[in-house]
Design a protein around this motif. Structure first.
Motif, mmCIF file in Angstrom:
data_model
loop_
_atom_site.group_PDB
_atom_site.id
_atom_site.type_symbol
_atom_site.label_atom_id
_atom_site.label_comp_id
_atom_site.label_asym_id
_atom_site.label_seq_id
_atom_site.Cartn_x
_atom_site.Cartn_y
_atom_site.Cartn_z
ATOM 1 N N TRP A 69 0.790 -1.277 -0.094
ATOM 2 C CA TRP A 69 -0.122 0.191 -0.228
ATOM 3 C C TRP A 69 0.745 1.329 -0.018
ATOM 4 O O TRP A 69 1.605 1.482 0.964
ATOM 5 N N GLY A 70 0.687 2.175 -0.933
ATOM 6 C CA GLY A 70 1.366 3.295 -0.973
ATOM 7 C C GLY A 70 0.613 4.556 -0.722
ATOM 8 O O GLY A 70 0.836 4.789 0.634
ATOM 9 N N ALA A 71 -0.073 5.066 -1.694
ATOM 10 C CA ALA A 71 -1.115 6.005 -1.372
ATOM 11 C C ALA A 71 -2.250 5.862 -1.497
ATOM 12 O O ALA A 71 -3.257 6.812 -1.263
ATOM 13 N N SER A 137 2.598 7.587 -4.236
ATOM 14 C CA SER A 137 3.771 7.168 -3.738
ATOM 15 C C SER A 137 4.720 6.698 -4.793
ATOM 16 O O SER A 137 4.097 6.006 -5.949
ATOM 17 N N SER A 147 1.991 6.408 -15.529
ATOM 18 C CA SER A 147 2.689 7.479 -16.394
ATOM 19 C C SER A 147 1.837 8.924 -15.846
ATOM 20 O O SER A 147 1.817 9.486 -14.847
ATOM 21 N N GLY A 198 2.486 -5.648 -6.993
ATOM 22 C CA GLY A 198 2.594 -5.957 -5.800
ATOM 23 C C GLY A 198 2.210 -7.525 -5.736
ATOM 24 O O GLY A 198 2.426 -8.258 -4.820
#
Ligand SMILES: Cc1cc2nc3c(=O)[nH]c(=O)nc-3n(C[C@H](O)[C@H](O)[C@H](O)COP(=O)(O)OP(=O)(O)OC[C@H]3O[C@@H](n4cnc5c(N)ncnc54)[C@H](O)[C@@H]3O)c2cc1C
Ligand SMILES: Cc1cc2nc3c(=O)[nH]c(=O)nc-3n(C[C@H](O)[C@H](O)[C@H](O)COP(=O)(O)OP(=O)(O)OC[C@H]3O[C@@H](n4cnc5c(N)ncnc54)[C@H](O)[C@@H]3O)c2cc1C
Lengths: 457, 457
Positions: A69-71, A137, A147, A198
């Motif tokens: 999990w990034g953002a 993130s 992109s 992931g």
């Protein structure tokens, strides 16, 4: 073996950096778009690679799903814990580790957001160009092969990641690539992990290419009577080798949304938003030549500006386009499409899509990164209205078919997640089976973000 | 199950396009460099993808190795039939299939050489930029992830292949990528096959990005007192964002070789050879700014030319550098090294290498694609002199260690083949094991070019 035993073990390692608080689980289980919330069983907040490796080892031993999990800004239900498990939130691994100005690269942890990274880099005269609009993130951007507006000039995450550190599904830590600008030393593992969402491992460190901040930036907006004229302007500009830094298309419905949401004053017709980067001479020369093409194609209102305020206002409006579109219909949720076609087929693809949506019962503004042949329809549905969701899915389905018929792809930049699974067979045929073989060889227990990219059983 | 039964079956399919003639076997078993000849048991000349698929199916059933062959210019024993088997020579699959001028792409068969491709494209105003000097095949270039003199501007094969058709180790045919400029639809199989050296499948079709032919081309050569000054010139040029199309380094020993072999009249010191592509204005502006940097760094003799003859002579000399170096020592064969480091460490890497070679008993001119941080030492040994070959291998070994110590890679562009196998563990650690896992999942019988990239058993 169970998720609960994994959580018990993990809490010994992480203490209060393992959370099972309901709001935390909800937050990490929800999606920006129409997917229903699927919370994980716990959220881990590691602070370094070793901890990530320990987490994965424990989960592997207990057959417990692991979801990076990034953002949380991804759009295809990428982070939904559809079989439960542990969400690994990278927000505490958000540091810039090394800036190598001479080599124009930077080493970062995955949790840093692109805005924070660029703030950090400001004094160096360098910047990281990939810009998906959302403040995603860097790890999440790599994982979805993101992109956005600047890919036409600087490429996508595929082109801007030099090296990775990855924790594999069994907890081993590997490094892919190096700080060298190129290599032929075996299989390109960096490219394999970029875009793997992931499902093959967790990215714990990234080496990114940087760009020099341009001396001059010129931006502009112009209006066209027809979609085709706007697209032909783009094609001619590319063929003449005029290096655009951004070139964005919005249709008349999006122009309406900008007028309402951002107080813009745009004619409700198709538009192009452009930006040029270069030296004072080259940026103004590029803008001048572009202006001539716009004239030839019957475009109107082209006036370029090198003022930072104008530019900031223009791109803030563009970056908020998704929310502007959502606001067109009070309380709506969206199904976001993301096809990408060869640019020679782009006008056709947009026009067919426009007509199809107009004939349907739901609204759907269209906008896109036309320099890459990539566009989105933001299909607006009433939450809980299954009939409307079906209409949206049918439109999306026909867009996917259209993309493939025209030689393109079902997702230019958002990724597969759960939302685009049904089109993978049509796009890749036996290639999808090959992806499955690779997944099985690297994650035999299918614990890494199960249910995304592939349908395994 | 045997190679001989495979050959018997294949000859029914291919007739006289399956050859077991000794000269043919010898030709396909020899190497451009120091490797001993290892001929295959037969050479197949397929004419289309279906035939390639049939060949692979037959070989798979008989456990017979399959070795792809493009132009045979690779330098690390890539095509040596080290366990015998069938060499698949793509020379009859050498057509341009479609040119899409609006999309600036082209679809080709793998056997076409880069020179033939560019001859074919001439009338379109477009060209394919990747240029390894040798007239390699496009399929071979993709398989080795080749680059060469123009990568500093246009990227390597990694950056210039949009899509592939591949025959897998079981004969299935897949398509990776599409004609769209970007995609996030699952794992990046195109990048996985690019650089896989024929160990995962045979490439039967490629979609390549093209570039517009520049309006103006300016080239130049200049001399430096020290390696460091030449490299600092390159670093400054990159940092100033001056877009070089080529920037090549040659050391004093290579200058000597040029004087003898090509009748050049160069001072025997380090040199840079450069080229700029652009509009009339931009190319001359770039050349002018570059000239100022050269002056600042104490470079001499910088004089640029836009004449096609001058340019052709310059790059012909550079492209023949390998043969010029070989000619420095009558009858010599070469061990060619190929390290690539972050550009900030390049001067150090070249200087240490220069000193190490000077202290050894064999000659070894150095030259390289310095804009990428990539250089080669052409280590000249007497054929059959095992002591000299040991000296060369030791030098090469220390170069590999140096590359890794400085954050780089053991091969910037030539690939692993058999020659660089011993350094793969040091470069990739467990990443090499991951490559092995992928290989096993896609080619469980290890029939595709066995003995290259990986050490399996
Ligand atoms: C308003 C808006 C506009 C957008 N515009 C664009 C656009 O123009 N272009 C574009 O490409 N996208 C766009 N997006 C989508 C989104 O921003 C991208 O998909 C982004 O890359 C997601 O990053 P994230 O950090 O939010 O990742 P998350 O949503 O947190 O995760 C995304 C995926 O990456 C995985 N992941 C996260 N971190 C790691 C890690 N360290 N290691 C391994 N896997 C990990 C997750 O498991 C998940 O599968 C937009 C989104 C919004 C809301
Ligand atoms: C003088 C000289 C200069 C050179 N300079 C450079 C340089 O600057 N940069 C650079 O990168 N290289 C350079 N090289 C090396 C060489 O040109 C490259 O490695 C080139 O890519 C090899 O292409 P080829 O067609 O000759 O391939 P081959 O030698 O025939 O084969 C190379 C590898 O690719 C595989 N292969 C071939 N065709 C296929 C296919 N269709 N499908 C799957 N696998 C296939 C083979 O099995 C083998 O493993 C140079 C070589 C020479 C002799």
């Amino acid at each position: 073996m169970s998720i609960q035993s994994a959580i018990a073990e993990l809490s010994l390692v992480l203490g209060d950096r393992l959370s099972s608080a309901k709001p935390d689980l909800e937050l990490h289980g929800q999606s920006e778009t129409h997917f229903t919330t699927m919370p994980p069983d716990a959220v881990a907040y590691p602070e370094n690679t070793d901890e990530v490796s320990k987490i994965v080892r424990i989960c592997a031993a207990q057959d417990c799903p692991v979801i990076g999990w990034g953002a949380g800004t991804s759009l295809e239900g990428h982070t939904s814990a559809f079989r439960g498990g542990v969400c690994v939130d990278f927000s505490r691994m958000n540091k810039v580790l090394v800036v190598n100005a001479e080599d124009m690269d930077v080493v970062v942890q995955p949790g840093i957001t692109r805005e924070d990274l660029n703030t950090d880099l400001r004094a160096t005269g360098l910047f990281f160009p990939v810009d998906p609009g959302a403040n995603a993130s860097i790890g999440g951007m790599a994982a979805t092969r993101a992109s956005g507006t600047t890919a036409v000039r600087y490429g996508t995450m595929r082109d801007n990641v030099r090296a990775l550190e990855v924790v594999l599904a069994d907890g081993r830590i590997i490094r892919t690539g190096s700080r060298a600008r190129k290599s032929s030393a075996g299989y390109d593992l960096t490219s394999l992990f970029v875009g793997s969402e992931g499902t093959l491992g967790l990215i714990t460190e990234l080496t990114l290419k940087l760009q020099g901040q341009p001396e001059a930036v010129a931006s502009a907006i112009c209006a066209f009577d027809a979609i085709e004229d706007a697209v032909n302007t783009v094609i001619t500009t590319i063929q003449m080798g005029i290096p655009m830094a951004r070139i964005e298309f919005v249709d008349s419905a999006t122009a309406t949304a900008f007028n309402i949401y951002a107080g813009a004053n745009m004619p409700e017709v198709p538009h192009l938003l452009v930006e040029f980067h270069g030296s004072d001479t080259s940026a103004s020369e590029d803008a001048r030549r572009f202006g001539e093409i716009v004239d030839d194609m019957g475009g109107k209102g082209f006036e370029w500006s090198t003022k930072a305020e104008d530019r900031r206002a223009l791109w803030a409006m563009r970056h908020n386009a998704y929310y502007a579109c959502l606001a067109l219909r009070r309380g709506a949720t969206a199904l976001v499409t993301d096809i990408c076609v060869p640019i020679s087929r782009l006008a056709e693809a947009i026009e067919e899509t426009r007509a199809d949506i107009t004939n349907s019962s739901i609204p759907g503004p269209i906008l896109g990164h036309v320099g890459d042949g990539n566009f989105h329809a933001i299909l607006l549905v009433e939450p809980g209205n299954t009939k409307e969701l079906e209409v949206a899915k049918d439109l999306s389905h026909r867009m996917a078919e259209r993309a493939l018929r025209l030689g393109g792809t079902i997702t230019g930049e958002h990724g597969v997640g759960m939302g685009k699974l049904d089109y993978m067979q049509a796009e890749h045929g036996d290639g999808w089976a090959v992806m499955g073989d690779i997944k099985r060889s690297l994650d035999p227990k299918n614990i890494m973000n199960p249910g995304k990219v592939l349908k395994l059983n």
